[in-house]
Design an enzyme around this catalytic site. Structure first.
Site, PDB file in Angstrom:
ATOM      1  N   SER A  13       1.031  -1.124  -0.124  1.00  0.00           N
ATOM      2  CA  SER A  13      -0.317  -0.024  -0.144  1.00  0.00           C
ATOM      3  C   SER A  13       0.831   1.204   0.286  1.00  0.00           C
ATOM      4  O   SER A  13       1.915   1.351   0.414  1.00  0.00           O
ATOM      5  CB  SER A  13      -0.634  -0.332   1.430  1.00  0.00           C
ATOM      6  OG  SER A  13      -1.138   1.381   1.791  1.00  0.00           O
ATOM      7  N   ASN A  15      -0.733   4.147   0.550  1.00  0.00           N
ATOM      8  CA  ASN A  15      -1.531   4.717   2.167  1.00  0.00           C
ATOM      9  C   ASN A  15      -0.593   5.357   3.039  1.00  0.00           C
ATOM     10  O   ASN A  15      -0.472   4.173   4.226  1.00  0.00           O
ATOM     11  CB  ASN A  15      -2.361   4.355   2.109  1.00  0.00           C
ATOM     12  CG  ASN A  15      -3.680   5.148   2.903  1.00  0.00           C
ATOM     13  OD1 ASN A  15      -2.905   5.750   3.685  1.00  0.00           O
ATOM     14  ND2 ASN A  15      -4.917   4.801   2.567  1.00  0.00           N
ATOM     15  N   ASP A  78      -7.359  -3.976   2.858  1.00  0.00           N
ATOM     16  CA  ASP A  78      -8.676  -3.614   2.346  1.00  0.00           C
ATOM     17  C   ASP A  78      -9.571  -3.677   3.087  1.00  0.00           C
ATOM     18  O   ASP A  78      -9.842  -4.051   3.699  1.00  0.00           O
ATOM     19  CB  ASP A  78      -9.098  -4.750   1.207  1.00  0.00           C
ATOM     20  CG  ASP A  78      -9.683  -3.696   0.114  1.00  0.00           C
ATOM     21  OD1 ASP A  78      -8.938  -2.884  -0.301  1.00  0.00           O
ATOM     22  OD2 ASP A  78     -10.971  -3.344  -0.485  1.00  0.00           O
ATOM     23  N   PHE A 159      -6.769   9.580   9.495  1.00  0.00           N
ATOM     24  CA  PHE A 159      -6.605   9.848   8.180  1.00  0.00           C
ATOM     25  C   PHE A 159      -8.030   9.855   7.656  1.00  0.00           C
ATOM     26  O   PHE A 159      -9.228   9.358   8.108  1.00  0.00           O
ATOM     27  CB  PHE A 159      -5.628   9.240   7.064  1.00  0.00           C
ATOM     28  CG  PHE A 159      -5.734   7.900   7.571  1.00  0.00           C
ATOM     29  CD1 PHE A 159      -5.355   6.799   8.389  1.00  0.00           C
ATOM     30  CD2 PHE A 159      -6.702   6.622   6.238  1.00  0.00           C
ATOM     31  CE1 PHE A 159      -6.026   5.457   8.339  1.00  0.00           C
ATOM     32  CE2 PHE A 159      -7.054   5.938   6.387  1.00  0.00           C
ATOM     33  CZ  PHE A 159      -6.265   4.850   7.413  1.00  0.00           C
ATOM     34  N   TYR A 161     -11.997   8.932   6.785  1.00  0.00           N
ATOM     35  CA  TYR A 161     -12.872   9.359   7.306  1.00  0.00           C
ATOM     36  C   TYR A 161     -13.182   9.559   8.528  1.00  0.00           C
ATOM     37  O   TYR A 161     -14.093   9.674   8.580  1.00  0.00           O
ATOM     38  CB  TYR A 161     -13.705   7.840   6.414  1.00  0.00           C
ATOM     39  CG  TYR A 161     -14.375   7.857   5.167  1.00  0.00           C
ATOM     40  CD1 TYR A 161     -14.919   9.387   4.195  1.00  0.00           C
ATOM     41  CD2 TYR A 161     -13.856   7.193   4.432  1.00  0.00           C
ATOM     42  CE1 TYR A 161     -15.291   9.045   3.156  1.00  0.00           C
ATOM     43  CE2 TYR A 161     -13.475   7.642   3.212  1.00  0.00           C
ATOM     44  CZ  TYR A 161     -14.276   8.085   2.679  1.00  0.00           C
ATOM     45  OH  TYR A 161     -14.243   8.144   0.849  1.00  0.00           O
ATOM     46  N   LYS A 182      -7.728   5.224  19.513  1.00  0.00           N
ATOM     47  CA  LYS A 182      -8.494   4.539  17.940  1.00  0.00           C
ATOM     48  C   LYS A 182      -8.169   2.947  17.590  1.00  0.00           C
ATOM     49  O   LYS A 182      -7.911   2.145  17.810  1.00  0.00           O
ATOM     50  CB  LYS A 182      -8.582   5.676  16.873  1.00  0.00           C
ATOM     51  CG  LYS A 182      -8.226   5.187  15.496  1.00  0.00           C
ATOM     52  CD  LYS A 182      -7.758   5.826  14.230  1.00  0.00           C
ATOM     53  CE  LYS A 182      -8.415   4.676  13.417  1.00  0.00           C
ATOM     54  NZ  LYS A 182      -7.901   5.078  11.701  1.00  0.00           N
TER      55      LYS A 182
HETATM   56  P1  IMP Z   1      -8.416   0.703  -0.084  1.00  0.00           P
HETATM   57  O1  IMP Z   1      -7.977  -0.537   1.180  1.00  0.00           O
HETATM   58  O2  IMP Z   1      -6.943   1.093  -0.238  1.00  0.00           O
HETATM   59  O3  IMP Z   1      -9.700   0.711  -0.780  1.00  0.00           O
HETATM   60  O4  IMP Z   1      -8.594   1.677   0.701  1.00  0.00           O
HETATM   61  C1  IMP Z   1      -9.808   2.291   2.056  1.00  0.00           C
HETATM   62  C2  IMP Z   1     -10.377   3.212   2.508  1.00  0.00           C
HETATM   63  O5  IMP Z   1     -10.824   3.355   3.628  1.00  0.00           O
HETATM   64  C3  IMP Z   1      -9.147   4.550   3.289  1.00  0.00           C
HETATM   65  O6  IMP Z   1      -8.362   4.938   1.877  1.00  0.00           O
HETATM   66  C4  IMP Z   1      -9.977   5.269   3.001  1.00  0.00           C
HETATM   67  O7  IMP Z   1     -10.195   5.955   2.679  1.00  0.00           O
HETATM   68  C5  IMP Z   1     -11.417   4.520   4.037  1.00  0.00           C
HETATM   69  N1  IMP Z   1     -10.749   4.138   5.872  1.00  0.00           N
HETATM   70  C6  IMP Z   1      -9.676   2.649   6.589  1.00  0.00           C
HETATM   71  N2  IMP Z   1      -9.629   2.838   6.844  1.00  0.00           N
HETATM   72  C7  IMP Z   1     -10.314   3.800   7.971  1.00  0.00           C
HETATM   73  C8  IMP Z   1      -9.561   4.589   8.725  1.00  0.00           C
HETATM   74  O8  IMP Z   1      -8.956   3.962   9.564  1.00  0.00           O
HETATM   75  N3  IMP Z   1      -9.865   5.282   9.062  1.00  0.00           N
HETATM   76  C9  IMP Z   1     -10.524   6.865   8.019  1.00  0.00           C
HETATM   77  N4  IMP Z   1     -10.642   5.708   6.761  1.00  0.00           N
HETATM   78  C10 IMP Z   1     -10.344   4.209   6.236  1.00  0.00           C
END
Ligand code: IMP
Length: 204
Positions: A13, A15, A78, A159, A161, A182
């Site tokens: 990832s 992120n 995910d 981060f 939401y 958290k």
């Molecule tokens: P993906 O798993 O890369 O498809 O993206 C997950 C998305 O869900 C993130 O980019 C956030 O928008 C949201 N998300 C997942 N976990 C969290 C969290 O712990 N806090 C806030 N948003 C989250």
């Protein structure tokens, strides 16, 4: 077979919020970030589990061919926010929700505006982890946290939401609560605890 002590794992990832949380939630695992020159990992599944496995397997295949350092395995996450009044959405599409609005404060405003007036505000965060050892079949493990949506975004921590998610039993959003709080109850924390127990149980 464990190659390293501590366990060394590539996180599939880019992120930065997830990367920071994994480093804090799995202090006994050395987390290697997904390299800047590595490809984007497709996530085309309909379910969190499909996408987590797709990312872990794609990242493992790439790492076996191009990885620059030896690791024990690949970890993919995910995750997303599932809102009951939106039939579970944005769910697996949380990262791709409102693509015309790159900033999360704008995505959040749109999401809140989509709620019908007087709607039930219950929601949950879900996290599915897929762990792919380099030479063994992958497995998945999940965690979730129940809560509800605040009327307005509040707080700057975390981060995505986080500023609108009120975990059950708390009057403050994940955006307002300290990271330790958290990490004591989040979807990702619960999935990481289950992952760690499983890795220990497998004779790590
Ligand atoms: P993906 O798993 O890369 O498809 O993206 C997950 C998305 O869900 C993130 O980019 C956030 O928008 C949201 N998300 C997942 N976990 C969290 C969290 O712990 N806090 C806030 N948003 C989250």
């Amino acid at each position: 077979m464990i190659v390293h002590s501590p366990l060394k794992v590539v996180l599939a990832s880019r992120n930065v919020g997830k990367l920071r949380e994994f480093a804090e939630l799995l202090p006994d695992i050395q987390v290697v970030p997904w390299p800047a020159d590595a490809p984007e990992l497709p996530e085309t599944g309909a379910f969190f589990q499909d996408n987590a496995l797709q990312k872990a397997e794609g990242a493992r295949a790439w790492w076996l061919a191009h990885g620059t350092e030896p690791v024990d395995g690949v970890l993919a996450d995910d995750s997303g926010l599932c809102v009951d009044a939106l039939w579970g959405g944005p769910g697996v599409l949380s990262a791709r929700f409102a693509p015309d609005l790159p900033a999360y404060r704008d995505k959040i405003r749109r999401l809140l505006a989509m709620l019908p007036e007087g709607a039930v505000r219950t929601a949950r965060f879900v996290c599915v982890l897929a762990y792919a050892p380099l030479q063994a079949p992958p497995f998945t493990i999940s965690g979730s946290v129940e809560g509800s949506l605040a009327l307005e975004p509040r707080g700057e921590s975390g981060f995505g939401y986080d500023p609108i998610f009120l975990p059950e039993g708390h009057d403050h959003t994940f955006g307002e609560l300290p990271a330790e709080t958290k990490h004591s109850l989040s979807h990702r924390a619960r999935a990481c605890q289950a992952l760690w127990r499983r890795l220990l149980g497998e004779g790590m």
